[in-house]
Every structure is written in C-alpha cells, then in structure tokens.
Enzyme design. Structure first.
Site, short mmCIF file in Angstrom:
data_model
loop_
_atom_site.label_atom_id
_atom_site.label_comp_id
_atom_site.label_asym_id
_atom_site.label_seq_id
_atom_site.Cartn_x
_atom_site.Cartn_y
_atom_site.Cartn_z
CD GLU A 128 0.00 -3.94 0.44
OE1 GLU A 128 0.08 -3.94 1.68
OE2 GLU A 128 -0.88 -3.34 -0.18
CB THR A 180 -7.37 -5.74 1.70
OG1 THR A 180 -7.13 -4.35 1.94
CG2 THR A 180 -7.15 -6.02 0.23
N1 LIG Z 1 2.35 -2.42 9.77
C1 LIG Z 1 1.09 -2.63 9.45
N2 LIG Z 1 0.32 -1.61 9.06
C2 LIG Z 1 -0.97 -1.81 8.72
N3 LIG Z 1 -1.61 -3.00 8.76
C3 LIG Z 1 -0.87 -4.07 9.14
C4 LIG Z 1 0.49 -3.93 9.49
N4 LIG Z 1 0.95 -5.16 9.79
C5 LIG Z 1 -0.07 -6.02 9.67
N5 LIG Z 1 -1.18 -5.37 9.27
C6 LIG Z 1 -2.50 -6.00 9.01
O1 LIG Z 1 -2.93 -5.67 7.68
C7 LIG Z 1 -4.35 -5.46 7.67
C8 LIG Z 1 -4.64 -4.05 7.15
O2 LIG Z 1 -4.40 -4.04 5.78
P1 LIG Z 1 -5.57 -3.81 4.75
O3 LIG Z 1 -4.97 -4.00 3.40
O4 LIG Z 1 -6.75 -4.64 5.14
O5 LIG Z 1 -5.94 -2.28 5.01
P2 LIG Z 1 -5.43 -0.98 4.26
O6 LIG Z 1 -3.97 -1.13 4.00
O7 LIG Z 1 -5.89 0.21 5.05
O8 LIG Z 1 -6.34 -1.03 2.96
P3 LIG Z 1 -6.08 -0.83 1.40
O9 LIG Z 1 -4.96 -1.75 1.06
O10 LIG Z 1 -7.40 -1.19 0.78
O11 LIG Z 1 -5.74 0.59 1.17
C9 LIG Z 1 -4.84 -5.59 9.09
O12 LIG Z 1 -5.34 -6.91 9.25
C10 LIG Z 1 -3.58 -5.42 9.93
O13 LIG Z 1 -3.61 -6.15 11.14
N1 LIG Z 2 -6.35 -3.45 -5.40
C1 LIG Z 2 -6.56 -3.82 -4.03
C2 LIG Z 2 -6.16 -2.65 -3.17
C3 LIG Z 2 -6.45 -2.84 -1.71
O1 LIG Z 2 -5.35 -3.19 -1.00
C4 LIG Z 2 -8.03 -4.14 -3.83
O2 LIG Z 2 -8.87 -3.36 -4.28
O3 LIG Z 2 -8.33 -5.19 -3.24
#
Ligand SMILES: Nc1ncnc2c1ncn2[C@@H]1O[C@H](COP(=O)(O)OP(=O)(O)OP(=O)(O)O)[C@@H](O)[C@H]1O
Ligand SMILES: N[C@@H](CCO)C(=O)O
Length: 306
Positions: A128, A180
């Site tokens: 994360e 994020t």
């Molecule tokens: N295996 C993976 N799966 C998803 N995102 C990845 C992965 N590896 C790297 N990343 C990177 O992580 C970022 C996506 O994560 P982000 O936390 O922004 O989105 P999310 O997980 O959909 O959102 P949230 O955490 O708010 O639910 C992107 O920049 C992406 O390139």
């Molecule tokens: N608690 C986190 C979750 C998103 O990955 C935020 O709101 O930024």
C-alpha cells in the site's frame, strides 16, 4: 509444481467517518490470482488483465508485499504470480490492496500457514505504501480478515474485527481515475477541534451501530466533516447522488476509499437496487460514464479456491 488460486475482494476504506481506520470487504468485485513456487529465488509477476500495471516486482504492490514476507521467512524461496484484475486501479475500491493481500495470503498457504493474519497485514501494508505514498491498513485488513475491521493503531498493529449486520451495498464508479497519492495530497494537514469532536462522535456511533444492529444509528453516523468536503469536489454529481439515494431509503454513504467511487449502505436488497437506478439515472443525465455494483459484505476475506 505446487500452485494456489485465490480470489481477493474489493474493499471500501474509511466507511465515511473513519479515515484510515475503518474498512469493509465486499463480495464483488474481486481479483483472481495464482501463485506457484518457482525453482530459483525471486518473484515473477504476469498480469492477464487490460490495466497495463507494472510487472517489475518492486513497482507492483503484490511484489513489494511478497518481498517483505520473504524477508521475514528468511529462507531461499521463489514465486511465480499471475494476476487477473477485475478491480480497476484508482477506483477507490481497494484495487492495490487486493493485489497485496491476495499475494501474501496465497504465499502463506503455500508455506504452510507460518504467519498470522496480523503478520500478513503488516506485509501487505508495504505494498500500500508504494500505491498511496503512506502505510495504511484500512483496505488490506478487511481484505485479509473479511467483514469490517477497525484499525485502532498501525504502529504497533492493533486490528479489531467488528460484528456487523447483513447490509447491501450499492456502488457507482464514475470512469475516471483518482490516485490515492493525489487525493491524499489535497487534504489539509490539521483539523479544527470542533470537526474532530464531531468526527469521533460519528466513529463511535458507527461502531456501536454495527455491533448493535442499530440501522438508524449506522445511518446517522455515516457523516464525514473532515475529508469528504475536500475530496468530493473531484467526484461528478457527488452531492446529488448522496442526497437522492438517502431520500430513496438508503441508510447513508459517501466516498469509497480515496474515490472516485461512491457507495451507499442499505438495509434491504430492494433498496440497494432502487439506489442503483437513481445513481445510473443521474450519471446518464449529466453524461458521465459509469459502472455500478450491488453487493454485500464478504465475511471471509481473500478466499483460497484451489
Ligand atoms: N497490482 C496492482 N494493483 C493495483 N494497482 C497497482 C498494482 N501495482 C501497482 N499499482 C499502482 O497503485 C496505484 C493504484 O492504487 P490506488 O491506491 O491509487 O487505487 P485503489 O487501490 O483503486 O484505491 P483505494 O486504495 O482508494 O481503494 C496505481 O498507481 C497503480 O499503478
Ligand atoms: N484511507 C485511505 C484509503 C485509500 O487507499 C485514503 O482515504 O486515502
């Protein structure tokens, strides 16, 4: 060669008032991942989805999470990981957490369950960190434990799984990407005492509402006076969707994780489906591409299927 397939669920972090400390696992959507031992040490990652994510282990959250597990394992071991992602990255539905959590749960299974769930959250949090810029456990923890979890502390880790009534969740994902890392940067670094008081009242109320099956209290406590007023500006139709869904009988809701998805919590499936129609109607009227889900709470977390 020993191989394992897991289903890693989407999660809703924050649950409106609990920024970085509350999260819920969902039945849908979920990612599919296969992990196998390989003959030489190291990690190989292959994506079979359309999202063009980096496959270098140090840039993929699942590689970073696996690496921290392997460091603690402290014996030579190698893994081949295949990921088929259904949770769109940057959706606010815990896409990165599903990859981090799925990888370490699968590795723990192959290694004979030598690590605790809490250890797995610790490893997954390192994934994360590369996605969002900071360590937080509000997605990876419900992804691994299932249900709803409260993260009382991350240093040291103190995870409290909560009893929750069955709830139906409606989600609308406007097809824009919000990273994020970006949506954290726009937040103010300090909060006013009056807002903090209101927020911790809501967190306490939400936790008690879940524990006591008190749907009215759940609804009243789904309020965020600190993060939502800033982040909601990035989400088309946010206020109208929230208000119209509440008027239609939804208990309440808000931004899922760091957005842009919006989620609403409902007592019945009938209301959840009604709310889905309202969300779709608003986005069709204002011309925003979207995807919806009507789902419920996943109580098992990452599931081993074969
Ligand atoms: N295996 C993976 N799966 C998803 N995102 C990845 C992965 N590896 C790297 N990343 C990177 O992580 C970022 C996506 O994560 P982000 O936390 O922004 O989105 P999310 O997980 O959909 O959102 P949230 O955490 O708010 O639910 C992107 O920049 C992406 O390139
Ligand atoms: N608690 C986190 C979750 C998103 O990955 C935020 O709101 O930024």
């Amino acid at each position: 060669m020993k191989e394992i397939k897991v289903l890693a669920p989407a999660t809703i972090a924050n649950l409106v008032c609990g920024f970085d400390i509350l999260g819920m696992a969902l039945k849908e959507p979920y990612d599919e991942m296969t992990l196998a031992f390989k003959d030489e040490p190291g990690i190989t990652i292959v994506h079979t989805d359309e999202f063009e994510l980096p496959e270098e282990p140090e840039q993929n959250v699942s590689g970073v999470a696996l690496q921290s597990l392997m460091e603690e394992y402290n014996k030579p071991v190698g893994f081949n990981l295949t990921i088929h992602k259904n949770i769109k990255p940057g959706s606010g539905l815990g896409s990165s957490a599903a990859s981090s959590a799925g990888a370490v749960v699968a590795a723990n299974h192959l290694l004979g369950y030598i690590f605790s769930k809490e250890d797995l959250v610790r490893f997954a949090m390192n994934g994360e960190k590369i996605a969002g810029g900071v360590k937080h456990a509000d997605n990876v923890s419900p992804c691994i434990y299932g249900g709803v979890t409260l993260i009382r502390s991350i240093f040291p880790l103190d995870i409290i799984p909560l009893n929750v009534p069955p709830l139906f969740i409606t989600i609308v994902h406007p097809q824009i990407e919000v990273r994020t890392s970006d949506s954290r940067q726009i937040l103010r670094k300090t909060v006013q005492l009056k807002d903090a008081i209101r927020q911790w009242g809501n967190i306490g109320g939400l936790v008690m509402g879940f524990m006591n099956n008190d749907f009215e209290l759940i609804g009243r406590s789904l309020e965020d006076v600190i993060i939502e007023p800033i982040r909601s500006i990035l989400i088309p139709g946010f206020d109208e969707i929230k208000e119209s869904c509440r008027e239609a009988g939804s208990l309440g809701g808000g931004i899922s994780g760091s957005g842009p998805s919006i989620f609403m919590v409902n007592k019945t499936e009938e209301t959840a489906l009604k709310v889905e129609k309202i969300m779709s109607g608003i986005y069709e009227r204002i011309g925003v591409d979207y995807k919806t889900y009507v789902t419920s709470i996943n109580t098992t977390g990452v599931k081993i299927v074969e």
